[in-house]
Design a protein around this motif. Structure first.
Motif, short mmCIF file in Angstrom:
data_model
loop_
_atom_site.label_atom_id
_atom_site.label_comp_id
_atom_site.label_asym_id
_atom_site.label_seq_id
_atom_site.Cartn_x
_atom_site.Cartn_y
_atom_site.Cartn_z
N ILE A 1 -7.71 -51.77 -9.15
CA ILE A 1 -7.21 -50.43 -9.45
C ILE A 1 -6.34 -49.98 -8.28
CG2 ILE A 1 -7.92 -48.01 -9.58
CD1 ILE A 1 -8.94 -48.97 -11.99
N LYS B 1 1.95 -47.29 -3.82
CA LYS B 1 1.35 -47.91 -5.01
C LYS B 1 2.35 -48.87 -5.65
CE LYS B 1 -2.19 -44.55 -5.77
NZ LYS B 1 -3.46 -45.03 -5.25
N ASN C 1 -11.28 -35.46 -10.21
CA ASN C 1 -11.61 -36.47 -9.20
C ASN C 1 -11.76 -35.83 -7.83
OD1 ASN C 1 -11.98 -39.14 -9.95
ND2 ASN C 1 -9.80 -39.45 -10.33
N LYS D 1 0.63 -42.43 -11.47
CA LYS D 1 0.26 -42.47 -10.05
C LYS D 1 1.45 -42.16 -9.16
CE LYS D 1 -3.47 -45.75 -10.57
NZ LYS D 1 -4.13 -46.97 -10.10
N VAL E 1 -3.39 -39.39 -8.60
CA VAL E 1 -3.56 -40.12 -9.86
C VAL E 1 -3.91 -39.13 -10.97
CG1 VAL E 1 -4.93 -41.86 -11.07
CG2 VAL E 1 -4.30 -42.21 -8.67
N ILE F 1 -4.62 -38.69 -15.21
CA ILE F 1 -4.94 -39.44 -16.42
C ILE F 1 -4.95 -38.47 -17.61
CG2 ILE F 1 -6.66 -40.92 -17.56
CD1 ILE F 1 -7.47 -41.93 -14.78
N MET G 1 -12.03 -52.59 -11.05
CA MET G 1 -12.63 -52.22 -12.34
C MET G 1 -13.20 -53.50 -12.93
SD MET G 1 -12.93 -49.43 -14.15
CE MET G 1 -11.60 -48.27 -14.27
N GLU H 1 0.85 -46.77 -15.60
CA GLU H 1 0.12 -47.99 -15.92
C GLU H 1 -0.87 -47.86 -17.05
OE1 GLU H 1 -1.57 -49.10 -12.09
OE2 GLU H 1 -3.52 -48.39 -12.73
N GLU H 2 -1.24 -49.00 -17.52
CA GLU H 2 -2.20 -49.13 -18.61
C GLU H 2 -3.58 -48.68 -18.12
OE1 GLU H 2 -3.24 -53.33 -20.78
OE2 GLU H 2 -3.20 -53.24 -18.62
N PHE H 3 -4.35 -48.07 -19.00
CA PHE H 3 -5.69 -47.61 -18.64
C PHE H 3 -6.66 -48.79 -18.75
CE2 PHE H 3 -9.86 -45.83 -19.72
CZ PHE H 3 -9.99 -44.84 -18.76
N LEU H 4 -7.49 -48.94 -17.72
CA LEU H 4 -8.51 -50.00 -17.75
C LEU H 4 -9.86 -49.36 -18.01
CD1 LEU H 4 -7.46 -52.04 -14.58
CD2 LEU H 4 -7.07 -52.67 -16.97
N GLU I 1 -16.35 -49.13 -12.28
CA GLU I 1 -15.68 -49.29 -10.98
C GLU I 1 -16.63 -49.80 -9.91
OE1 GLU I 1 -13.19 -45.35 -11.37
OE2 GLU I 1 -12.70 -46.36 -9.49
N VAL J 1 -2.01 -43.34 -17.58
CA VAL J 1 -2.30 -43.23 -16.14
C VAL J 1 -0.99 -43.08 -15.36
CG1 VAL J 1 -3.43 -44.32 -14.16
CG2 VAL J 1 -4.33 -44.72 -16.47
N LYS K 1 -16.89 -40.60 -8.39
CA LYS K 1 -15.70 -39.87 -7.93
C LYS K 1 -15.54 -38.48 -8.51
CE LYS K 1 -12.47 -43.17 -6.21
NZ LYS K 1 -12.86 -44.53 -6.58
N ALA L 1 -3.78 -53.63 -13.80
CA ALA L 1 -3.28 -53.05 -15.05
C ALA L 1 -1.77 -53.28 -15.17
CB ALA L 1 -3.57 -51.55 -15.06
P1 AMP Z 1 -6.85 -44.29 -7.16
O1 AMP Z 1 -6.39 -43.14 -6.32
O2 AMP Z 1 -5.80 -45.32 -7.45
O3 AMP Z 1 -8.17 -44.81 -6.70
O4 AMP Z 1 -7.26 -43.67 -8.57
C1 AMP Z 1 -8.22 -42.67 -8.67
C2 AMP Z 1 -9.14 -42.97 -9.81
O5 AMP Z 1 -8.42 -42.94 -11.05
C3 AMP Z 1 -9.76 -44.35 -9.77
O6 AMP Z 1 -10.87 -44.38 -8.95
C4 AMP Z 1 -10.11 -44.56 -11.22
O7 AMP Z 1 -11.30 -43.88 -11.54
C5 AMP Z 1 -8.98 -43.90 -11.93
N1 AMP Z 1 -7.94 -44.89 -12.28
C6 AMP Z 1 -6.87 -45.23 -11.55
N2 AMP Z 1 -6.13 -46.17 -12.19
C7 AMP Z 1 -6.75 -46.41 -13.35
C8 AMP Z 1 -6.50 -47.27 -14.46
N3 AMP Z 1 -5.42 -48.05 -14.50
N4 AMP Z 1 -7.37 -47.28 -15.47
C9 AMP Z 1 -8.46 -46.47 -15.46
N5 AMP Z 1 -8.75 -45.63 -14.46
C10 AMP Z 1 -7.92 -45.59 -13.40
#
Ligand code: AMP
Ligand code: GLY
Length: 424
Positions: free
Chosen positions: A288, A107, A230, A149, A159, A161, A279, A191-194, A198, A147, A220, A122
């Motif tokens: 994302i 990442k 998730n 990761k 990930v 949150i 997003m 990172e910043e939340f978006l 999706e 967030v 998800k 983000a």
């Molecule tokens: P990822 O494994 O990176 O797909 O993250 C899993 C899930 O976390 C994503 O499908 C989003 O629903 C959520 N997510 C990840 N990053 C963000 C972000 N910066 N802002 C909001 N939701 C996020």
């Protein structure tokens, strides 16, 4: 052609199903496959991460093309393995080399790449053991939700949150100091939340040109109303109503084309699929995450919407003219509903007999965690089956998938009844 598909989930069943419809495929093998792929081709007991066994098999069976389903073999370098072996290098591999697969495998790499090529994503920083205190400071400077990761592959669980700063700080420390995700969290991206909606967008690329596959919206979270932890994805729909011409034009110009341009400037040859996890924030797309493969369960919804020959698409990828592929997309709406083992994504039991499959009418059933045992089909994973229906609108497609979901039975069966409800 003789084709070998690697993987054994619902996505690989959908890929094998689509490949087996092509007159260009003379023989199809799937390693290791599952109870569903054995209906489309021949399953072989080989671990996709055992590259030397895959290579020996491919040579022995005169395989022309290897289609890699999951990310792990790609991140571990299966495409490089084939390229560097004089006996294997003439075999086409659909999927990037390890360097390109870092878009998903790290990442921190993906974020730095997006930053360098000005691809909207983000705001972020990455931290390790030596910069733990800076990380805590950075966290304090952000607004909730927070967030975190894990940098590396963590089977979709990396990930986290949080709404509360103290919980985010405590988990951040655990990820790094206590190696909560093993090596994968030696480095952590904060990172910043978006806030938005999706969407999963898929491009097939030969490294220079690209073509878009149908897009999808994945659900998800485990619980109805998008609640709970998730998962890999509990269902999805395709097409996505908000992905109109204007939105998709922004996706092409701001995200897909700069990504391909960046890959080419970095001399990263890339042949395969790029899955852009995006997003939509008030009409503007942000990345994302990148994945270097098709999605699961997205593949189970989007591949049935491609009317044209899928093997021909794969050939166009290897022949560097993917943009010339005559893609024909079915305008009907697809819904894929996942039947899961109760307890998933946490602990769950397996080995239960699946009944009622022969009662399914007018839907496709893709097998994920389902295997053949003494002539019975039994549950063998968290996500067990995907039920895909194609109808004139979402309402009908979802009704059909749910109707068939009720006919199939196994102990502790669980599925979300609200997939796609927000679109009706
Ligand atoms: P990822 O494994 O990176 O797909 O993250 C899993 C899930 O976390 C994503 O499908 C989003 O629903 C959520 N997510 C990840 N990053 C963000 C972000 N910066 N802002 C909001 N939701 C996020
Ligand atoms: N469904 C999301 C993924 O395949 O990563």
């Amino acid at each position: 052609m003789q084709i070998l598909v690697l993987g054994g989930g619902g996505r690989e069943h959908a890929i094998a199903w689509k490949i087996s419809q092509s007159h260009l495929c003379k023989k199809l093998f799937v390693a290791p496959g599952n109870a569903g792929t054995s209906l489309c081709g021949e399953n072989v007991k080989i671990d996709p991460n055992d590259f030397s066994a895959v290579g020996v098999f491919a040579k022995e069976k005169n395989i022309d093309m290897v289609v890699v389903g999951p990310e792990e073999p790609l991140v571990n370098g299966i495409a490089d393995h084939f390229l560097h072996d004089p006996n294997l290098k003439s075999i086409a591999v659909i999927g990037p080399k390890a360097e390109g697969a870092r878009l998903e495998g790290s990442k921190a790499f993906a974020k730095a790449f997006m930053h360098k090529y000005r691809i909207p994503t983000a705001k972020y920083q990455s931290f390790n053991k030596d910069t733990l205190n800076e990380g805590l400071h950075f966290l304090k400077s952000l607004h909730p939700p927070y967030v975190l990761k894990a940098d590396g592959l963590a089977a979709g669980k990396g990930v986290l949150i949080f709404d509360k700063l103290d919980e985010a700080m405590s988990s951040f420390k655990k990820m790094i100091n206590e190696r909560m995700f093993g090596n994968a969290s030696d480095c952590v991206v904060v990172e910043e939340f978006l806030d938005g909606k999706e969407i999963s967008v898929f491009a097939a690329t030969d490294g220079c040109n690209y073509i878009l596959l149908p897009e999808a919206k994945d659900y998800k979270r485990i619980g109805e109303g998008d609640t709970g932890p998730n998962t890999g994805g509990m269902g999805c729909v395709s097409p996505v109503p908000f992905a109109d011409r204007l939105f998709m034009e922004k996706v092409r110009k701001r995200i897909i084309e700069p990504t391909l341009d960046g890959l080419s400037k970095e001399n990263i040859g890339y042949k395969g699929f790029i899955f852009f996890g995006l997003m939509n924030v008030e009409g503007d797309p942000y990345v994302i995450e990148y994945n270097v493969r098709l999605g699961d369960p997205e593949a189970e919804a989007i591949l049935p919407r491609i009317n044209s020959d899928f093997v021909q698409l794969l050939i166009h990828i290897t022949d560097n003219n993917v943009h010339e592929y005559p893609m024909e997309i079915n305008p009907r709406c697809a819904s894929a509903v996942i039947l899961a083992s109760g307890g998933y994504p946490g602990k769950y039991r397996k080995g239960y007999e699946i009944t009622g499959l022969d009662m399914v009418k007018d839907s496709l059933v893709f097998f994920a965690g389902a295997s053949l045992h003494n002539d019975k089909i039994i549950t063998s994973g968290g996500r067990v089956l995907a039920i895909t229906s194609l109808e004139r609108n979402f309402k009908q497609a979802l009704r059909k998938s749910k109707l068939n979901a009720e006919k199939i039975d196994f102990i502790e069966k669980y599925y979300r009844r609200d997939i796609g409800n927000d679109l009706i």
